[in-house]
Design a protein around this motif. Sequence first.
Motif, PDB file in Angstrom:
ATOM      1  N   ALA A  82     -29.354  -3.183   6.036  1.00  0.00           N
ATOM      2  CA  ALA A  82     -28.995  -4.349   6.724  1.00  0.00           C
ATOM      3  C   ALA A  82     -28.308  -5.635   5.896  1.00  0.00           C
ATOM      4  O   ALA A  82     -28.555  -5.268   4.674  1.00  0.00           O
ATOM      5  CB  ALA A  82     -30.264  -5.159   7.396  1.00  0.00           C
ATOM      6  N   TRP A  98     -26.302  -6.550   0.989  1.00  0.00           N
ATOM      7  CA  TRP A  98     -26.931  -5.673   1.718  1.00  0.00           C
ATOM      8  C   TRP A  98     -27.833  -4.966   1.195  1.00  0.00           C
ATOM      9  O   TRP A  98     -27.844  -4.779  -0.038  1.00  0.00           O
ATOM     10  CB  TRP A  98     -25.764  -4.517   2.213  1.00  0.00           C
ATOM     11  CG  TRP A  98     -25.825  -3.959   3.596  1.00  0.00           C
ATOM     12  CD1 TRP A  98     -26.644  -2.797   3.776  1.00  0.00           C
ATOM     13  CD2 TRP A  98     -24.808  -4.208   4.638  1.00  0.00           C
ATOM     14  NE1 TRP A  98     -26.491  -2.559   4.989  1.00  0.00           N
ATOM     15  CE2 TRP A  98     -25.313  -3.399   5.524  1.00  0.00           C
ATOM     16  CE3 TRP A  98     -23.955  -5.217   4.921  1.00  0.00           C
ATOM     17  CZ2 TRP A  98     -24.801  -3.478   6.865  1.00  0.00           C
ATOM     18  CZ3 TRP A  98     -23.250  -5.268   6.127  1.00  0.00           C
ATOM     19  CH2 TRP A  98     -23.956  -4.345   7.099  1.00  0.00           C
ATOM     20  N   LEU A 185     -34.547 -11.216   9.081  1.00  0.00           N
ATOM     21  CA  LEU A 185     -34.292  -9.883   9.675  1.00  0.00           C
ATOM     22  C   LEU A 185     -35.106  -9.579  10.947  1.00  0.00           C
ATOM     23  O   LEU A 185     -34.898  -9.116  11.978  1.00  0.00           O
ATOM     24  CB  LEU A 185     -34.951  -8.927   8.557  1.00  0.00           C
ATOM     25  CG  LEU A 185     -33.551  -8.921   7.400  1.00  0.00           C
ATOM     26  CD1 LEU A 185     -34.277  -7.979   6.279  1.00  0.00           C
ATOM     27  CD2 LEU A 185     -32.352  -8.522   7.862  1.00  0.00           C
ATOM     28  N   SER A 188     -33.660 -10.648  14.319  1.00  0.00           N
ATOM     29  CA  SER A 188     -32.783  -9.930  14.608  1.00  0.00           C
ATOM     30  C   SER A 188     -32.802  -9.019  15.758  1.00  0.00           C
ATOM     31  O   SER A 188     -34.075  -8.423  15.753  1.00  0.00           O
ATOM     32  CB  SER A 188     -32.039  -9.105  13.507  1.00  0.00           C
ATOM     33  OG  SER A 188     -31.039  -8.323  14.003  1.00  0.00           O
ATOM     34  N   ASP A 190     -31.188  -6.297  15.726  1.00  0.00           N
ATOM     35  CA  ASP A 190     -30.815  -4.994  15.186  1.00  0.00           C
ATOM     36  C   ASP A 190     -32.191  -4.164  14.711  1.00  0.00           C
ATOM     37  O   ASP A 190     -32.832  -4.645  13.888  1.00  0.00           O
ATOM     38  CB  ASP A 190     -29.826  -5.140  14.240  1.00  0.00           C
ATOM     39  CG  ASP A 190     -29.223  -3.939  13.431  1.00  0.00           C
ATOM     40  OD1 ASP A 190     -29.861  -2.831  13.747  1.00  0.00           O
ATOM     41  OD2 ASP A 190     -28.271  -3.980  12.590  1.00  0.00           O
ATOM     42  N   ALA A 193     -32.306  -3.670  10.903  1.00  0.00           N
ATOM     43  CA  ALA A 193     -32.624  -5.105  10.305  1.00  0.00           C
ATOM     44  C   ALA A 193     -33.989  -5.057  10.259  1.00  0.00           C
ATOM     45  O   ALA A 193     -34.768  -5.395   9.376  1.00  0.00           O
ATOM     46  CB  ALA A 193     -32.120  -6.189  10.976  1.00  0.00           C
TER      47      ALA A 193
END
Length: 202
Positions: A82, A98, A185, A188, A190, A193
Motif C-alpha cells: 500500500a 510504499w 490505511l 481506505s 482499498d 491498504a
Amino acid sequence: MYKLPHFTTENQDDILDFMHKNSFVTLIGFDGEFPVATQVPVKTVIEGDKIKLIGHVMTKTNHCKAFEQNPNVLAVFSGAHAYISASVYENPAVASTWNYKTVQAKGTIRLMSPAETYQVIKDLTNHYENPETSPAAFNKMDESYIQKHLKAITGFEILVSHLDNVFKMSQNHSAKNQEAIIENLERSDDVMAQAVAKEMKK
C-alpha cells in the motif's frame, strides 16, 4: 532488493509462514537472451534443512524451455502492499513511501517426469478441493481426461539455495507515525491498504 536492517527479518519461521500464505509466485528464469517469467502456485516443502518449491508449468512455453536450458531460477513471493502518505506524519513535509512484504527465493529447478507431475497435480488439486466432498476433486476426474491434459504439463521442484526478504512496514517511524499510518490505511476502501494495516498491527 531494497534491503535495510529494520526492513528485514532473520526469523526463518516468519519467512516460511509468509511463503506458505502467499503461494502464488512469479517464477523467473533466463533463456540466454532475456529473462522469462510466469505466475504459478507453489507448495513450500521443508525436508530437514532443505527448502523446496513444488509446482507445475505448461510444457510448450518460453519459460519451460528456459528452465531446461538454465536451471537457475528466482521465485518472488508477494504479499499485501500500500501507498503510505506522508500527510499523516508528525512532520508531513517529507517523502511518502510504499509498504510491502516480499520474499525472493533463489535456487535450481528440476523438471519432473510424467509420473512425478501426476502426483504434483493430484496434491495441488486435493489441497484446494476436498477429495471427499468436492465434485471437482481429483478422484472425480476421468483418468483418460487427466492423462490427456497431463501431456501439456511439466512438474518442477526447486531446491532453494538462498532466501531474501523485505518486510517493510514503517518500522523506521515513531510509534505516533505508525498509529497514524494504520488509522489512515484502515479508512481506505482499498483491501490491500486494509491488509497492510493488519500487518502493521502485528
